[in-house]
Design a protein around this motif. Structure first.
Motif, PDB file in Angstrom:
ATOM      1  N   ALA A   1       1.016  -1.050   0.121  1.00  0.00           N
ATOM      2  CA  ALA A   1       0.332  -0.245   0.118  1.00  0.00           C
ATOM      3  C   ALA A   1       0.716   0.737   0.504  1.00  0.00           C
ATOM      4  CB  ALA A   1      -1.007   0.260   1.279  1.00  0.00           C
ATOM      5  N   VAL A   2       2.146   1.270   0.850  1.00  0.00           N
ATOM      6  CA  VAL A   2       2.330   2.746   1.048  1.00  0.00           C
ATOM      7  C   VAL A   2       2.976   2.411  -0.656  1.00  0.00           C
ATOM      8  CG1 VAL A   2       5.041   3.811   1.910  1.00  0.00           C
ATOM      9  CG2 VAL A   2       3.000   1.972   3.404  1.00  0.00           C
ATOM     10  N   GLU A   3       3.379   1.546  -1.221  1.00  0.00           N
ATOM     11  CA  GLU A   3       4.937   1.527  -2.134  1.00  0.00           C
ATOM     12  C   GLU A   3       3.878   2.639  -3.668  1.00  0.00           C
ATOM     13  OE1 GLU A   3       7.101   1.878  -5.304  1.00  0.00           O
ATOM     14  OE2 GLU A   3       5.170   0.800  -5.217  1.00  0.00           O
ATOM     15  N   ALA A   4       2.348   1.676  -3.540  1.00  0.00           N
ATOM     16  CA  ALA A   4       1.415   2.752  -3.945  1.00  0.00           C
ATOM     17  C   ALA A   4       0.996   3.553  -4.185  1.00  0.00           C
ATOM     18  CB  ALA A   4       0.413   1.244  -4.049  1.00  0.00           C
TER      19      ALA A   4
ATOM     20  N   VAL B   1       3.062   7.464   4.552  1.00  0.00           N
ATOM     21  CA  VAL B   1       2.858   6.955   5.365  1.00  0.00           C
ATOM     22  C   VAL B   1       2.149   6.648   6.352  1.00  0.00           C
ATOM     23  CG1 VAL B   1       4.539   5.050   6.588  1.00  0.00           C
ATOM     24  CG2 VAL B   1       5.835   6.096   4.517  1.00  0.00           C
ATOM     25  N   GLN B   2       2.297   7.478   7.405  1.00  0.00           N
ATOM     26  CA  GLN B   2       0.741   7.026   8.484  1.00  0.00           C
ATOM     27  C   GLN B   2       0.012   7.051   8.287  1.00  0.00           C
ATOM     28  OE1 GLN B   2       2.752   7.430  11.750  1.00  0.00           O
ATOM     29  NE2 GLN B   2       1.148   7.150  11.975  1.00  0.00           N
ATOM     30  N   LYS B   3      -0.556   8.255   7.496  1.00  0.00           N
ATOM     31  CA  LYS B   3      -1.928   8.007   6.947  1.00  0.00           C
ATOM     32  C   LYS B   3      -2.533   6.831   6.328  1.00  0.00           C
ATOM     33  CE  LYS B   3      -5.487   9.755   3.807  1.00  0.00           C
ATOM     34  NZ  LYS B   3      -5.813  10.813   2.637  1.00  0.00           N
ATOM     35  N   ILE B   4      -1.346   5.769   5.460  1.00  0.00           N
ATOM     36  CA  ILE B   4      -1.637   4.596   4.913  1.00  0.00           C
ATOM     37  C   ILE B   4      -1.756   3.408   5.869  1.00  0.00           C
ATOM     38  CG2 ILE B   4      -0.589   3.403   3.518  1.00  0.00           C
ATOM     39  CD1 ILE B   4      -1.841   4.889   2.129  1.00  0.00           C
ATOM     40  N   ILE B   5      -0.917   3.757   6.861  1.00  0.00           N
ATOM     41  CA  ILE B   5      -0.631   2.543   8.021  1.00  0.00           C
ATOM     42  C   ILE B   5      -2.026   2.715   9.098  1.00  0.00           C
ATOM     43  CG2 ILE B   5       0.493   1.946   9.918  1.00  0.00           C
ATOM     44  CD1 ILE B   5       3.094   2.258   8.337  1.00  0.00           C
ATOM     45  N   ASN B   6      -2.476   4.382   9.249  1.00  0.00           N
ATOM     46  CA  ASN B   6      -3.400   4.000  10.051  1.00  0.00           C
ATOM     47  C   ASN B   6      -4.897   3.922   9.494  1.00  0.00           C
ATOM     48  OD1 ASN B   6      -1.542   5.645  11.726  1.00  0.00           O
ATOM     49  ND2 ASN B   6      -1.789   7.209  11.252  1.00  0.00           N
ATOM     50  N   GLY B   7      -4.879   4.109   8.175  1.00  0.00           N
ATOM     51  CA  GLY B   7      -5.800   3.506   7.285  1.00  0.00           C
ATOM     52  C   GLY B   7      -6.174   1.788   7.049  1.00  0.00           C
ATOM     53  N   ILE B   8      -5.397   0.411   7.317  1.00  0.00           N
ATOM     54  CA  ILE B   8      -5.524  -0.177   7.554  1.00  0.00           C
ATOM     55  C   ILE B   8      -5.723  -0.950   8.287  1.00  0.00           C
ATOM     56  CG2 ILE B   8      -3.816  -2.298   7.288  1.00  0.00           C
ATOM     57  CD1 ILE B   8      -2.207  -1.180   4.732  1.00  0.00           C
ATOM     58  N   PHE B   9      -4.812   0.078   9.832  1.00  0.00           N
ATOM     59  CA  PHE B   9      -5.207  -0.375  10.698  1.00  0.00           C
ATOM     60  C   PHE B   9      -6.487  -0.047  10.887  1.00  0.00           C
ATOM     61  CE2 PHE B   9      -5.184   0.862  15.661  1.00  0.00           C
ATOM     62  CZ  PHE B   9      -4.839  -0.442  16.119  1.00  0.00           C
ATOM     63  N   ILE B  10      -6.978   1.216  11.167  1.00  0.00           N
ATOM     64  CA  ILE B  10      -8.624   0.908  11.514  1.00  0.00           C
ATOM     65  C   ILE B  10      -9.632  -0.035  10.467  1.00  0.00           C
ATOM     66  CG2 ILE B  10     -10.457   3.057  11.064  1.00  0.00           C
ATOM     67  CD1 ILE B  10      -8.142   5.468  11.996  1.00  0.00           C
ATOM     68  N   ASP B  11      -9.408   0.093   9.693  1.00  0.00           N
ATOM     69  CA  ASP B  11     -10.107  -0.774   8.857  1.00  0.00           C
ATOM     70  C   ASP B  11      -9.748  -2.025   9.420  1.00  0.00           C
ATOM     71  OD1 ASP B  11     -11.293  -1.938   6.845  1.00  0.00           O
ATOM     72  OD2 ASP B  11     -10.143  -2.424   5.303  1.00  0.00           O
ATOM     73  N   GLY B  12      -9.198  -2.629  10.518  1.00  0.00           N
ATOM     74  CA  GLY B  12      -8.588  -3.688  10.648  1.00  0.00           C
ATOM     75  C   GLY B  12      -8.633  -4.624  10.460  1.00  0.00           C
ATOM     76  N   GLN B  13      -7.365  -4.058   9.272  1.00  0.00           N
ATOM     77  CA  GLN B  13      -6.719  -5.242   8.269  1.00  0.00           C
ATOM     78  C   GLN B  13      -5.506  -6.232   8.902  1.00  0.00           C
ATOM     79  OE1 GLN B  13      -8.225  -6.550   5.721  1.00  0.00           O
ATOM     80  NE2 GLN B  13      -9.709  -5.374   6.132  1.00  0.00           N
ATOM     81  N   LEU B  14      -5.197  -5.815  10.187  1.00  0.00           N
ATOM     82  CA  LEU B  14      -3.885  -5.830  10.983  1.00  0.00           C
ATOM     83  C   LEU B  14      -4.640  -6.915  12.729  1.00  0.00           C
ATOM     84  CD1 LEU B  14      -1.379  -3.162  10.663  1.00  0.00           C
ATOM     85  CD2 LEU B  14      -1.839  -5.572   9.550  1.00  0.00           C
ATOM     86  N   ASP B  15      -5.949  -7.154  12.891  1.00  0.00           N
ATOM     87  CA  ASP B  15      -6.512  -7.351  13.747  1.00  0.00           C
ATOM     88  C   ASP B  15      -6.298  -8.947  14.091  1.00  0.00           C
ATOM     89  OD1 ASP B  15      -7.830  -4.753  13.994  1.00  0.00           O
ATOM     90  OD2 ASP B  15      -9.817  -5.598  13.851  1.00  0.00           O
TER      91      ASP B  15
ATOM     92  N   HIS C   1       4.959   1.446  14.382  1.00  0.00           N
ATOM     93  CA  HIS C   1       5.245   2.781  14.482  1.00  0.00           C
ATOM     94  C   HIS C   1       6.966   2.015  14.056  1.00  0.00           C
ATOM     95  CE1 HIS C   1       7.031   6.471  16.169  1.00  0.00           C
ATOM     96  NE2 HIS C   1       8.166   6.221  16.960  1.00  0.00           N
ATOM     97  N   ALA C   2       7.710   1.750  14.412  1.00  0.00           N
ATOM     98  CA  ALA C   2       8.949   1.052  13.763  1.00  0.00           C
ATOM     99  C   ALA C   2       8.575   1.049  12.745  1.00  0.00           C
ATOM    100  CB  ALA C   2       9.428   0.117  14.269  1.00  0.00           C
ATOM    101  N   ILE C   3       7.664   0.871  11.993  1.00  0.00           N
ATOM    102  CA  ILE C   3       7.541   0.016  10.743  1.00  0.00           C
ATOM    103  C   ILE C   3       7.382   0.890  10.228  1.00  0.00           C
ATOM    104  CG2 ILE C   3       6.106  -0.651   8.942  1.00  0.00           C
ATOM    105  CD1 ILE C   3       5.786  -3.475  10.937  1.00  0.00           C
ATOM    106  N   ALA C   4       7.068   2.143  10.482  1.00  0.00           N
ATOM    107  CA  ALA C   4       6.948   3.589   9.238  1.00  0.00           C
ATOM    108  C   ALA C   4       8.099   4.071   9.689  1.00  0.00           C
ATOM    109  CB  ALA C   4       6.225   4.641  10.370  1.00  0.00           C
TER     110      ALA C   4
END
Length: 794
Positions: free
Chosen positions: A681-684, A701-715, A725-728
């Motif tokens: 997602a970040v590269e695209a 980067v922060q917007k993309i990661i937050n969006g994926i997290f809020i969407d529940g994809q990392l549950d 945070h380290a990944i970002a």
């Protein structure tokens, strides 16, 4: 209609994915327990017969190395006497003959019917023309070889009924009696008699005197004598015909039944009671230094058999419950001790298979040591017990699964080995230590030579352990220690060699993806990657960048960096089949989705996951990579086409559900799958940045990661907020320093004229200043969504 077709296609796709799953991946607890019980039963069955006996296994002629007394009263079977008695009873078993009491009646019926039929034929003129053919048929039906003269006499007499009566008068009485084929064959049975069994009634009688029986030749001679007295009453030709036919119809009424005779001989052998002699408790069987005789060997074998037959079922059950308790404790302990306890059905099957295989190897070593002691009694055969590749199982588990499981496997194998090899402490320590060392060496194995090196190190550890054992038992200077050390080192080397050959086989059989295989797949010259670079060059470049991003963040969150990078290379291989429908592969101004409905476009976008899984299976990329391909979009919504479909929806119709525009999933289950999702997602999204400054990169980067997290994809994965945070930070560093790095603009060559050069420089300077005043255009979230989906704005 498009919506219905979209739902149906998605349902079919999901069903295909479910059908292709390995059936053992989500086993209920019942099947896991069943596998556990079956494994313990097999191990108990293998261990029980190999438990060492306290009675030495001598051969006739060996020299006893100890005094052996009978520990209890024993009945010893005299096998020689028993065998002689069996043979004697077999020889006494009389032969069985079947008696046909209806032979005379059957012969009379056949004779009467044939003569009646030919009597009718003889009155038919057309039948008389075929005389030769009729004669052959008559001989065939009657079962008697009839001469030409005899058949001519029968024809002339028109097969008269009087001839039938004459023939029956001669054969009825003999065929009612017991007739054998050849009386000379009965001589061997004169002493034991014979059993005559009536075929019709199954009644049996025993005939002791077989000399009273007549054979076929004697009966025929008596028949000729009886017929000679009646020849004057009938014409000579007719009398000869009657005698010839009557003699030919004489058959044995007693036939030898070989199958029944042999069965009764075997029964006689089986019913023979063994011959025993008693061995009293405390009685000396053999003394040290005496030569083993046949009698002493029988006594030793009887004593050993008594010990084994004391309670074999109870002994096996004891071993079963012992192994069951050991393995069950490890199974219960594993959730809190194993770093990643998401074991699948195939993992349990692999553990059971490797454990059973190791027990078989050790059992074979015990058998080999016993055979070696017989073939080479002057060499220490027990040294071969150090030669099995004890570390092989733990090494395989470490390479295919993880180091924690390998350590637990080493303990379980050490306990089982100690039980098998005379419950000696050294045979618990020895396999455990070499297994732990070998497993530790191959946990991060990325080259096949690592397996050989680990085997060599295990061999060195074996040598050290054997020397320690020798020091403890004060036999360090004995010559046999050298043989022990050699066998121990050989066992370590064998471990590495066998593991090198087994790892690829187990990879294929259980669909595992090891680091060794990942290194092979990481080669950009792999056929699938070359095909991707040719048919979808934009996707290829995108995948390489995703691999760089994900790899940079893998170590910071404890993920397998090699698996992350290789999976990123292959995560979009499904785009090969419809490459032109994805923006990174489209030419300027080309957008095939403009002519398609949102539902159809979403189906094409979704298909790249399904196609990628199919290609991964076709090219045998392994289950781990297939899972990441399946999970790298989770069940996220294709928002661009969803909103486009909503905007085109006519009023009054049922609202379009976002479920029709979601990827089938599942969500990422591992850190590796989540990293590929985030990096993808970040590269695209990074391609949509109009200005590549560090703040904009960080914000994106922060917007993309937050969006994926809020969407529940990392549950469903193991990533924490600290990990995100380290990944970002890693993504920011790679994008800022590696992808969007600044380069020095080289000056354009100018003409030699100084005025012209100055004029040009001034113009360039003005142009540069004008460019600075131009407004900076950020394409915004809309175009980022397009790029994220693989599309471009027309």
């Amino acid at each position: 209609m498009i919506g219905l077709g979209r739902k149906k296609s998605k349902a079919v796709f999901q069903q295909q994915q479910d059908d292709r799953q390995v059936p053992m991946i989500s086993w209920p607890a019942f099947y896991k327990g069943l596998l556990l019980v079956a494994t313990c039963l097999i191990i108990a069955y293998l261990i029980a017969p190999s438990m060492p006996s306290t009675i030495p296994a001598y051969q006739i002629g060996d020299i006893a190395d100890q005094n052996i007394r009978a520990t209890e009263d024993v009945l010893v079977e005299d096998t020689v006497s028993t065998a002689n008695k069996m043979m004697e009873n077999e020889e006494k078993s009389p032969p069985v003959f079947d008696y046909d009491a209806n032979a005379a009646e059957e012969a009379a019926q056949r004779l009467t019917a044939i003569f009646s039929q030919w009597r009718t034929l003889s009155d038919d003129p057309s039948a008389k023309a075929a005389g030769e053919e009729q004669r052959e048929r008559f001989k065939e039906y009657l079962g008697v070889s009839v001469g030409d003269a005899t058949y001519t006499a029968l024809v002339k007499s028109s097969f008269a009924g009087e001839m039938v009566d004459d023939i029956l008068a001669l054969i009825r009485k003999p065929l009612s009696e017991r007739i054998v084929g050849n009386k000379a064959l009965l001589k061997a049975n004169r002493a034991r008699g014979m059993i005559i069994r009536n075929v019709q009634t199954q009644e049996e009688i025993f005939v002791a005197d077989v000399s009273s029986l007549r054979d076929v030749e004697e009966v025929r001679q008596e028949l000729l004598q009886a017929a000679a007295q009646k020849r004057d009453a009938v014409p000579k030709a007719v009398a000869s015909a009657v005698v010839e036919i009557a003699g030919g119809m004489i058959r044995p009424t007693l036939t030898f039944n070989m199958n029944e005779t042999e069965s009764r001989k075997l029964l006689a052998r089986a019913q023979t009671n063994p011959v025993y002699f008693r061995l009293k408790k405390g009685e000396m069987i053999i003394r040290e230094g005496d030569r083993v005789t046949e009698e002493s060997l029988l006594q030793l074998q009887a004593l050993a058999k008594l010990k084994k037959e004391g309670s074999p079922l109870v002994f096996t059950l004891g071993i079963f419950f012992l192994v069951l308790i050991v393995i069950s404790l490890f199974y219960a302990f594993s959730p809190i001790s194993i770093r990643r306890h998401n074991l699948k059905g195939k993992d349990y099957l692999l553990l059971s298979t490797v454990l059973i295989g190791m027990v078989l190897i050790i059992k074979f070593a015990v058998f080999l040591a016993a055979a070696f002691s017989k073939a080479f009694p002057f060499l220490p055969a027990h040294s071969l017990l150090y030669a099995p590749p004890f570390a092989l199982g733990a090494m395989l588990i470490a390479v295919l699964l993880n180091g924690e499981l390998a350590a637990m496997f080493a303990v379980a194998l050490a306990i089982v080995t100690g039980i098998m090899l005379d419950t000696q402490l050294k045979f618990f320590i020895y396999p455990f230590m070499c297994s732990i060392v070998a497993a530790q060496q191959v946990v991060l194995c990325k080259e096949r030579t690592t397996l050989i090196r680990a085997g060599f190190i295990a061999g060195v550890v074996n040598i050290l352990l054997i020397l320690c054992f020798a020091i403890v038992r004060k036999s360090f200077l004995q010559p046999e220690v050298l043989f022990d050390v050699s066998c121990g080192f050989l066992g370590g080397v064998l471990t590495g060699v066998i593991a090198t050959g087994l790892v690829p086989l187990l990879e294929i059989a259980f669909d595992y993806t090891t680091n060794i295989k990942l290194l092979e797949l990481a080669d950009l010259n792999q056929p699938l990657l070359k095909e991707l670079s040719m048919k979808a060059p934009g996707t290829y470049q995108h995948s390489i960048m995703v691999g760089n991003l994900a790899d940079a963040a893998a170590d910071t969150v404890g993920a397998n960096s090699l698996l992350v990078r290789v999976s990123a290379y292959y995560h979009d291989i499904g785009k090969i089949r419809m490459a032109s429908y994805f923006a990174e592969n489209q030419l300027q101004g080309e957008n095939k989705h403009e002519k398609l409905s949102p539902s159809m476009s979403s189906l094409i976008i979704l298909s790249h996951v399904k196609d990628g899984v199919e290609l991964a299976r076709e090219y045998r990329l392994g289950g781990a990579i297939r899972d990441i391909i399946r999970q790298h979009h989770g069940n996220s919504v294709i928002s661009f086409f969803y909103h486009k479909a909503r905007s085109k929806q006519e009023p009054g119709y049922e609202s379009i559900s976002d479920e029709d525009f979601r990827y089938p999933g599942p969500k990422p289950q591992t850190k590796e799958a989540a990293l590929v999702m985030l990096a993808d997602a970040v590269e695209a999204a990074s391609k949509t940045l109009a200005e590549t400054t560090l703040p904009r990169i960080q914000g994106m980067v922060q917007k993309i990661i937050n969006g994926i997290f809020i969407d529940g994809q990392l549950d469903e994965c193991e990533l924490t907020l600290k990990n995100l945070h380290a990944i970002a930070n890693c993504f920011n560093r790679v994008l800022a320093g590696g992808v969007f790095h600044q380069r020095v603009e080289y000056p354009t060559p100018m003409p030699d004229d100084g005025g012209s050069k100055r004029k040009t420089n001034g113009k360039d300077k003005k142009q540069s200043e004008a460019d600075k005043d131009k407004p900076k255009v950020d394409k915004g979230a809309g175009e980022r969504d397009l790029k994220r989906l693989g599309l471009s704005k027309s």
